[in-house]
Design a protein around this motif. Structure first.
Motif, PDB file in Angstrom:
ATOM      1  N   TYR A   1      -3.488   0.489  -3.426  1.00 58.42           N
ATOM      2  CA  TYR A   1      -3.593   1.227  -2.165  1.00 58.42           C
ATOM      3  C   TYR A   1      -4.872   0.906  -1.398  1.00 58.42           C
ATOM      4  O   TYR A   1      -4.822   0.487  -0.247  1.00 58.42           O
ATOM      5  CB  TYR A   1      -3.482   2.733  -2.419  1.00 58.42           C
ATOM      6  CG  TYR A   1      -3.619   3.529  -1.150  1.00 58.42           C
ATOM      7  CD1 TYR A   1      -2.606   3.539  -0.201  1.00 58.42           C
ATOM      8  CD2 TYR A   1      -4.776   4.238  -0.882  1.00 58.42           C
ATOM      9  CE1 TYR A   1      -2.730   4.238   0.982  1.00 58.42           C
ATOM     10  CE2 TYR A   1      -4.914   4.950   0.301  1.00 58.42           C
ATOM     11  CZ  TYR A   1      -3.895   4.948   1.231  1.00 58.42           C
ATOM     12  OH  TYR A   1      -4.033   5.633   2.405  1.00 58.42           O
ATOM     13  N   TYR A   2      -6.014   1.106  -2.016  1.00 57.03           N
ATOM     14  CA  TYR A   2      -7.260   0.911  -1.275  1.00 57.03           C
ATOM     15  C   TYR A   2      -7.553  -0.544  -0.947  1.00 57.03           C
ATOM     16  O   TYR A   2      -7.900  -0.879   0.175  1.00 57.03           O
ATOM     17  CB  TYR A   2      -8.462   1.524  -2.016  1.00 57.03           C
ATOM     18  CG  TYR A   2      -8.567   3.007  -1.780  1.00 57.03           C
ATOM     19  CD1 TYR A   2      -8.836   3.512  -0.522  1.00 57.03           C
ATOM     20  CD2 TYR A   2      -8.376   3.906  -2.809  1.00 57.03           C
ATOM     21  CE1 TYR A   2      -8.916   4.866  -0.283  1.00 57.03           C
ATOM     22  CE2 TYR A   2      -8.451   5.271  -2.586  1.00 57.03           C
ATOM     23  CZ  TYR A   2      -8.721   5.746  -1.323  1.00 57.03           C
ATOM     24  OH  TYR A   2      -8.796   7.085  -1.097  1.00 57.03           O
ATOM     25  N   HIS A   3      -7.424  -1.419  -1.948  1.00 51.49           N
ATOM     26  CA  HIS A   3      -7.742  -2.824  -1.705  1.00 51.49           C
ATOM     27  C   HIS A   3      -6.572  -3.601  -1.118  1.00 51.49           C
ATOM     28  O   HIS A   3      -6.776  -4.678  -0.572  1.00 51.49           O
ATOM     29  CB  HIS A   3      -8.227  -3.498  -2.995  1.00 51.49           C
ATOM     30  CG  HIS A   3      -9.531  -2.955  -3.478  1.00 51.49           C
ATOM     31  ND1 HIS A   3     -10.706  -3.111  -2.780  1.00 51.49           N
ATOM     32  CD2 HIS A   3      -9.848  -2.248  -4.587  1.00 51.49           C
ATOM     33  CE1 HIS A   3     -11.689  -2.522  -3.440  1.00 51.49           C
ATOM     34  NE2 HIS A   3     -11.198  -1.981  -4.532  1.00 51.49           N
TER      35      HIS A   3
ATOM     36  N   HIS B   1      -3.742   3.013  -7.379  1.00 51.51           N
ATOM     37  CA  HIS B   1      -4.540   3.735  -6.391  1.00 51.51           C
ATOM     38  C   HIS B   1      -5.679   2.875  -5.823  1.00 51.51           C
ATOM     39  O   HIS B   1      -5.832   2.781  -4.608  1.00 51.51           O
ATOM     40  CB  HIS B   1      -5.087   5.021  -7.006  1.00 51.51           C
ATOM     41  CG  HIS B   1      -5.715   5.948  -6.018  1.00 51.51           C
ATOM     42  ND1 HIS B   1      -5.012   6.496  -4.970  1.00 51.51           N
ATOM     43  CD2 HIS B   1      -6.976   6.415  -5.915  1.00 51.51           C
ATOM     44  CE1 HIS B   1      -5.825   7.266  -4.264  1.00 51.51           C
ATOM     45  NE2 HIS B   1      -7.018   7.244  -4.815  1.00 51.51           N
ATOM     46  N   ILE B   2      -6.435   2.257  -6.694  1.00 56.35           N
ATOM     47  CA  ILE B   2      -7.588   1.482  -6.223  1.00 56.35           C
ATOM     48  C   ILE B   2      -7.173   0.081  -5.749  1.00 56.35           C
ATOM     49  O   ILE B   2      -7.373  -0.278  -4.597  1.00 56.35           O
ATOM     50  CB  ILE B   2      -8.672   1.378  -7.323  1.00 56.35           C
ATOM     51  CG1 ILE B   2      -9.171   2.768  -7.729  1.00 56.35           C
ATOM     52  CG2 ILE B   2      -9.827   0.492  -6.854  1.00 56.35           C
ATOM     53  CD1 ILE B   2      -9.841   3.560  -6.621  1.00 56.35           C
TER      54      ILE B   2
ATOM     55  N   SER C   1       0.970   3.887  -3.168  1.00 54.46           N
ATOM     56  CA  SER C   1       0.659   5.295  -2.949  1.00 54.46           C
ATOM     57  C   SER C   1       1.798   6.193  -3.427  1.00 54.46           C
ATOM     58  O   SER C   1       1.567   7.227  -4.064  1.00 54.46           O
ATOM     59  CB  SER C   1       0.380   5.533  -1.460  1.00 54.46           C
ATOM     60  OG  SER C   1       0.185   6.893  -1.206  1.00 54.46           O
TER      61      SER C   1
ATOM     62  N   TYR D   1      -4.388   4.538 -12.242  1.00 55.84           N
ATOM     63  CA  TYR D   1      -5.372   4.804 -11.188  1.00 55.84           C
ATOM     64  C   TYR D   1      -5.937   3.488 -10.654  1.00 55.84           C
ATOM     65  O   TYR D   1      -6.002   3.283  -9.435  1.00 55.84           O
ATOM     66  CB  TYR D   1      -6.496   5.691 -11.731  1.00 55.84           C
ATOM     67  CG  TYR D   1      -7.576   5.989 -10.731  1.00 55.84           C
ATOM     68  CD1 TYR D   1      -7.366   6.911  -9.711  1.00 55.84           C
ATOM     69  CD2 TYR D   1      -8.807   5.346 -10.798  1.00 55.84           C
ATOM     70  CE1 TYR D   1      -8.364   7.187  -8.783  1.00 55.84           C
ATOM     71  CE2 TYR D   1      -9.806   5.620  -9.872  1.00 55.84           C
ATOM     72  CZ  TYR D   1      -9.577   6.532  -8.869  1.00 55.84           C
ATOM     73  OH  TYR D   1     -10.559   6.800  -7.948  1.00 55.84           O
TER      74      TYR D   1
ATOM     75  N   LYS E   1       0.826  -1.203   0.000  1.00 52.03           N
ATOM     76  CA  LYS E   1       0.000   0.000   0.000  1.00 52.03           C
ATOM     77  C   LYS E   1       0.863   1.257   0.000  1.00 52.03           C
ATOM     78  O   LYS E   1       0.593   2.222  -0.720  1.00 52.03           O
ATOM     79  CB  LYS E   1      -0.929   0.005   1.216  1.00 52.03           C
ATOM     80  CG  LYS E   1      -2.050  -0.995   1.136  1.00 52.03           C
ATOM     81  CD  LYS E   1      -2.868  -0.969   2.404  1.00 52.03           C
ATOM     82  CE  LYS E   1      -4.336  -1.042   2.070  1.00 52.03           C
ATOM     83  NZ  LYS E   1      -5.202  -0.745   3.197  1.00 52.03           N
TER      84      LYS E   1
END
Length: 131
Positions: A107-109, A103-104, A49, A99, A45
């Motif tokens: 980082y997020y998942h 990012h998705i 990022s 992205y 992550k």
């Protein structure tokens, strides 16, 4: 304080390359890799990022070059995609991929997939050629 002053002397491309290199170092030194998966999602992550921020630096510089004095920093991914899409569809596809990958998914998942993250890093590297 000297490091901060040195950073201000870097061109946008050099600063983005520095971010990208930092992301690669985080992955190689801390994330741990086995059988196509990273062992520690926390570092994945962090690296995702960092690499994504490199992509945004690249896009900001690209838009500055295209828009000149009218440039205002985009405030959302929609703003980035709309503005980049006006100038170049290939760059737009790279943006959308980065992205999603970094990012998705990264980082997020918090994906552990080495392939996904490496593809994202490769796409950021391709973006560097545009500035």
């Amino acid at each position: 304080m000297a490091i901060q002053n040195q950073d201000n002397l870097l061109s946008p491309a050099e600063e983005a390359a520095r971010h990208l290199q930092n992301a690669k170092e985080i992955l190689s030194e801390k994330a741990g890799k086995k059988d196509g998966l990273y062992a520690d999602v926390k570092y994945v992550k962090m690296a995702a990022s960092t690499a994504y921020s490199a992509a945004l630096l690249i896009l900001d510089e690209y838009l500055k070059q295209k828009e000149g004095v009218k440039f205002i920093k985009p405030k959302s991914i929609e703003d980035y995609t709309n503005r980049v899409g006006k100038y170049d569809k290939k760059r737009l596809r790279l943006l959308v991929n980065v992205y999603d990958e970094l990012h998705i998914i990264g980082y997020y998942h918090g994906t552990r997939s080495v392939n996904t993250i490496q593809t994202g890093l490769s796409n950021v590297t391709k973006m560097l050629a545009y500035i």
